[in-house]
Scaffold this active site. Structure first.
Site, PDB file in Angstrom:
ATOM      1  N   LEU A   9       0.847  -1.191   0.000  1.00  0.00           N
ATOM      2  CA  LEU A   9       0.000   0.000   0.000  1.00  0.00           C
ATOM      3  C   LEU A   9       0.883   1.241   0.000  1.00  0.00           C
ATOM      4  O   LEU A   9       1.582   1.520   0.983  1.00  0.00           O
ATOM      5  CB  LEU A   9      -0.926  -0.016   1.219  1.00  0.00           C
ATOM      6  CG  LEU A   9      -1.782  -1.278   1.380  1.00  0.00           C
ATOM      7  CD1 LEU A   9      -2.698  -1.143   2.587  1.00  0.00           C
ATOM      8  CD2 LEU A   9      -2.588  -1.564   0.117  1.00  0.00           C
ATOM      9  N   ARG A  16       1.456  14.564   6.702  1.00  0.00           N
ATOM     10  CA  ARG A  16       2.169  14.874   7.944  1.00  0.00           C
ATOM     11  C   ARG A  16       3.682  14.975   7.742  1.00  0.00           C
ATOM     12  O   ARG A  16       4.388  15.496   8.600  1.00  0.00           O
ATOM     13  CB  ARG A  16       1.843  13.828   9.009  1.00  0.00           C
ATOM     14  CG  ARG A  16       0.485  14.059   9.676  1.00  0.00           C
ATOM     15  CD  ARG A  16       0.243  13.034  10.771  1.00  0.00           C
ATOM     16  NE  ARG A  16      -0.189  11.758  10.225  1.00  0.00           N
ATOM     17  CZ  ARG A  16      -0.377  10.659  10.946  1.00  0.00           C
ATOM     18  NH1 ARG A  16      -0.136  10.680  12.253  1.00  0.00           N
ATOM     19  NH2 ARG A  16      -0.787   9.536  10.388  1.00  0.00           N
ATOM     20  N   LYS A  23       5.432  10.353   0.577  1.00  0.00           N
ATOM     21  CA  LYS A  23       5.913   9.745   1.815  1.00  0.00           C
ATOM     22  C   LYS A  23       6.772   8.512   1.595  1.00  0.00           C
ATOM     23  O   LYS A  23       7.873   8.402   2.142  1.00  0.00           O
ATOM     24  CB  LYS A  23       4.730   9.402   2.715  1.00  0.00           C
ATOM     25  CG  LYS A  23       5.156   8.761   4.031  1.00  0.00           C
ATOM     26  CD  LYS A  23       3.999   8.573   4.983  1.00  0.00           C
ATOM     27  CE  LYS A  23       3.060   7.493   4.561  1.00  0.00           C
ATOM     28  NZ  LYS A  23       2.105   7.136   5.629  1.00  0.00           N
ATOM     29  N   THR A  79      -7.969   1.603   3.417  1.00  0.00           N
ATOM     30  CA  THR A  79      -7.073   0.493   3.106  1.00  0.00           C
ATOM     31  C   THR A  79      -7.767  -0.649   2.356  1.00  0.00           C
ATOM     32  O   THR A  79      -7.178  -1.264   1.465  1.00  0.00           O
ATOM     33  CB  THR A  79      -6.448  -0.039   4.397  1.00  0.00           C
ATOM     34  OG1 THR A  79      -7.471  -0.253   5.388  1.00  0.00           O
ATOM     35  CG2 THR A  79      -5.434   0.949   4.957  1.00  0.00           C
ATOM     36  N   ASP A 103       5.183   2.177   4.055  1.00  0.00           N
ATOM     37  CA  ASP A 103       5.923   3.065   4.955  1.00  0.00           C
ATOM     38  C   ASP A 103       6.434   2.315   6.176  1.00  0.00           C
ATOM     39  O   ASP A 103       6.627   2.891   7.243  1.00  0.00           O
ATOM     40  CB  ASP A 103       5.045   4.244   5.388  1.00  0.00           C
ATOM     41  CG  ASP A 103       3.805   3.824   6.172  1.00  0.00           C
ATOM     42  OD1 ASP A 103       3.609   2.606   6.364  1.00  0.00           O
ATOM     43  OD2 ASP A 103       3.037   4.706   6.608  1.00  0.00           O
ATOM     44  N   GLY A 140      -5.212  -0.660  17.530  1.00  0.00           N
ATOM     45  CA  GLY A 140      -6.253  -1.667  17.623  1.00  0.00           C
ATOM     46  C   GLY A 140      -5.765  -2.845  18.460  1.00  0.00           C
ATOM     47  O   GLY A 140      -4.623  -3.301  18.301  1.00  0.00           O
ATOM     48  N   ARG A 333      35.370  11.859  -8.735  1.00  0.00           N
ATOM     49  CA  ARG A 333      34.057  12.066  -9.341  1.00  0.00           C
ATOM     50  C   ARG A 333      33.667  10.888 -10.223  1.00  0.00           C
ATOM     51  O   ARG A 333      34.491  10.007 -10.505  1.00  0.00           O
ATOM     52  CB  ARG A 333      34.059  13.388 -10.128  1.00  0.00           C
ATOM     53  CG  ARG A 333      34.166  14.615  -9.228  1.00  0.00           C
ATOM     54  CD  ARG A 333      34.362  15.890 -10.026  1.00  0.00           C
ATOM     55  NE  ARG A 333      33.306  16.087 -11.008  1.00  0.00           N
ATOM     56  CZ  ARG A 333      33.394  16.965 -12.016  1.00  0.00           C
ATOM     57  NH1 ARG A 333      34.473  17.714 -12.160  1.00  0.00           N
ATOM     58  NH2 ARG A 333      32.396  17.085 -12.866  1.00  0.00           N
ATOM     59  N   TYR A 366      43.989  18.553 -11.358  1.00  0.00           N
ATOM     60  CA  TYR A 366      42.692  18.158 -11.915  1.00  0.00           C
ATOM     61  C   TYR A 366      42.959  17.263 -13.110  1.00  0.00           C
ATOM     62  O   TYR A 366      43.616  17.678 -14.083  1.00  0.00           O
ATOM     63  CB  TYR A 366      41.863  19.360 -12.349  1.00  0.00           C
ATOM     64  CG  TYR A 366      40.641  18.930 -13.136  1.00  0.00           C
ATOM     65  CD1 TYR A 366      39.551  18.349 -12.496  1.00  0.00           C
ATOM     66  CD2 TYR A 366      40.598  19.047 -14.525  1.00  0.00           C
ATOM     67  CE1 TYR A 366      38.456  17.909 -13.201  1.00  0.00           C
ATOM     68  CE2 TYR A 366      39.488  18.612 -15.244  1.00  0.00           C
ATOM     69  CZ  TYR A 366      38.432  18.042 -14.585  1.00  0.00           C
ATOM     70  OH  TYR A 366      37.342  17.601 -15.282  1.00  0.00           O
TER      71      TYR A 366
END
Length: 452
Positions: A9, A16, A23, A79, A103, A140, A333, A366
């Site tokens: 998901l 937030r 996110k 969901t 997440d 829950g 580099r 260089y």
């Protein structure tokens, strides 16, 4: 074991986070959260991964590429609504489907595998990943029957005083019998204050059909952490960094100060390598054995050989051989390849260059768009002048060339093997083998100049 599927998901914007970046694309230890989740899921042999995307869909697809299939949740309605978007890809398949949030970067492959195994051992239609939490406020609660099966999930706001004392919580990760999941998803309603379709309601629907619902309790709540804001992101970074560093130390790497050492999740480091404080290693980097890295060194997507030392320097997308020294204060580099026993010293910058074995540029030079052979010495302050304002050109320095200090090699140009460049020269033409090239004005003294 039956076929394994996964639904990740990843449709929410994550308001937030207060960020322009969606996110699940925020990195933890150098890798986007959703990439951690997909990598862990695939490592346990999941047959098909479906990532549900919404906000930032194209960016998420670009990140994950062919590691996943995709379903679009154009409007975020909960969901259960997100999971049902995967129906066209999964609903008719036989097997077990993991539903996991994008997440949750800390969840381990071992826990995912254990959840699958418990689900199939009990022949459950659904198995919930749970955890013990001393202060379970906001989560829950898992209500179990006498036989240990799950009776129901009660949300914090709906729990009785006795239920509020329960410390086993729902982490939001589940295994389902795939067909049973999609058979009941359409029966989930949005009769709640948010007007959304919630996946935990599937549990009640399965129980109403007398199906077996089980739970597997992980011993580590931290790995179930969902990242919803920058504070949680920082906490996840700290936890993951600690585990990454611990893994390397147990494998024989010395980390002088783990609190100031940052290593990406995909980095490989050989034994007896020492990392000093301020070391940052990102991306898919490989560090050999018996190396000394740091202090204050950054390495990104690079490969380092054995017995090599890199001190107070930056290395990006490059390859460095064995017994080579870099730094202090060097900048390697992208597209640089350094051979074995090469010396790149202080305030030397390289870019798109190859250095043969035993060559060195010890200070203040260089070297860009160049091929440097073996046994070459490049003196202090020397430059390959590779850019005319519009195009880049190549310099070739063959084996055993000595370049005197403060020399300019104007590309395109070749210096043949065994040649010497006199200090202060500006070379514009090919230098033949075993030659001395002098390209500077003869000294003229104006005696008495300041008296006139």
């Amino acid at each position: 074991m039956s076929n394994k599927y996964a639904i990740v998901l990843a449709a929410g914007k994550g308001t937030r986070m207060k960020s322009k970046l969606y996110k699940v694309l925020h990195p933890v230890c150098g890798k986007p959260m959703v990439q951690h989740v997909v990598d862990h899921v695939k490592s346990v042999g999941v047959h098909t991964v479906v990532t549900v995307v919404g906000h930032g869909a194209e960016l998420v697809k670009t990140q994950l590429g062919e590691n996943s299939e995709y379903a679009l949740q154009a409007e975020q309605l909960g969901t259960a609504h997100a999971v049902i978007q995967a129906a066209p890809l999964l609903k008719d398949k036989e097997g077990t489907t993991l539903v996991i949030c994008g997440d949750t970067p800390l969840i381990t492959p071992e826990t995912i595998q254990a959840l699958f195994e418990e689900h199939e051992r009990l022949q459950a239609k659904a198995t919930i990943l749970t955890a013990h939490l001393e202060d379970s406020t906001g989560y829950g609660r898992i209500i179990r029957s006498i036989d240990g099966s799950v009776q129901r999930i009660v949300e914090h706001k709906d729990a009785t005083p006795d239920e509020l004392t329960i410390q086993e919580i729902n982490t939001g990760t589940y295994c389902f019998d795939n067909k049973a999941l999609f058979e009941v998803l359409n029966d989930v309603n949005n009769d709640n204050s948010q007007g959304e379709y919630y996946l935990p309601d599937v549990i009640e629907l399965l129980k109403a059909k007398d199906e077996t619902v089980a739970a597997y309790k992980t011993s580590n709540f931290d790995e179930t952490l969902g990242v919803n804001d920058r504070y949680a992101l920082s906490f996840a970074e700290t936890l993951m960094r600690k585990e990454i560093n611990k893994k390397h130390m147990l494998n024989g790497v010395t980390i002088i100060d783990p609190l100031s050492t940052y290593i990406s999740a995909d980095t490989v480091i050989g034994s007896d390598t020492i990392l000093y404080p301020g070391t940052m290693i990102y991306g898919n980097s490989i560090i050999g054995s018996d190396c000394t890295i740091g202090p204050n060194t950054e390495i990104i997507d690079s490969e380092i050989g054995n017995e090599t030392s890199i001190k107070q320097s930056v290395v990006h997308e490059s390859k460095i051989g064995d017994s080579t020294t870099v730094g202090p204060f060097a900048h390697i580099r992208p597209a640089t390849t350094l051979g074995n026993e090469v010396r790149i010293g202080n305030f030397v910058e390289t870019k798109k260059v190859t250095f043969g074995n035993g060559s060195k540029a010890s200070h203040l030079s260089y070297i860009g768009d160049a091929e440097v052979g073996q046994g070459v010495n490049i003196g202090c302050g020397s430059i390959t002048v590779n850019y005319d304002g519009k195009n880049k050109f190549k310099t070739i320095i063959e084996d055993n060339v000595f370049v005197g200090c403060n020399s300019n090699l104007i590309a395109p140009v070749t210096v043949k093997k065994g040649s010497y460049i006199a200090a202060g020269s500006t070379i514009t033409d090919e230098v033949p083998e075993d030659s001395l090239a002098i390209a500077r004005a003869r000294q003229v003294n104006k005696e008495g100049y300041y008296k006139n």
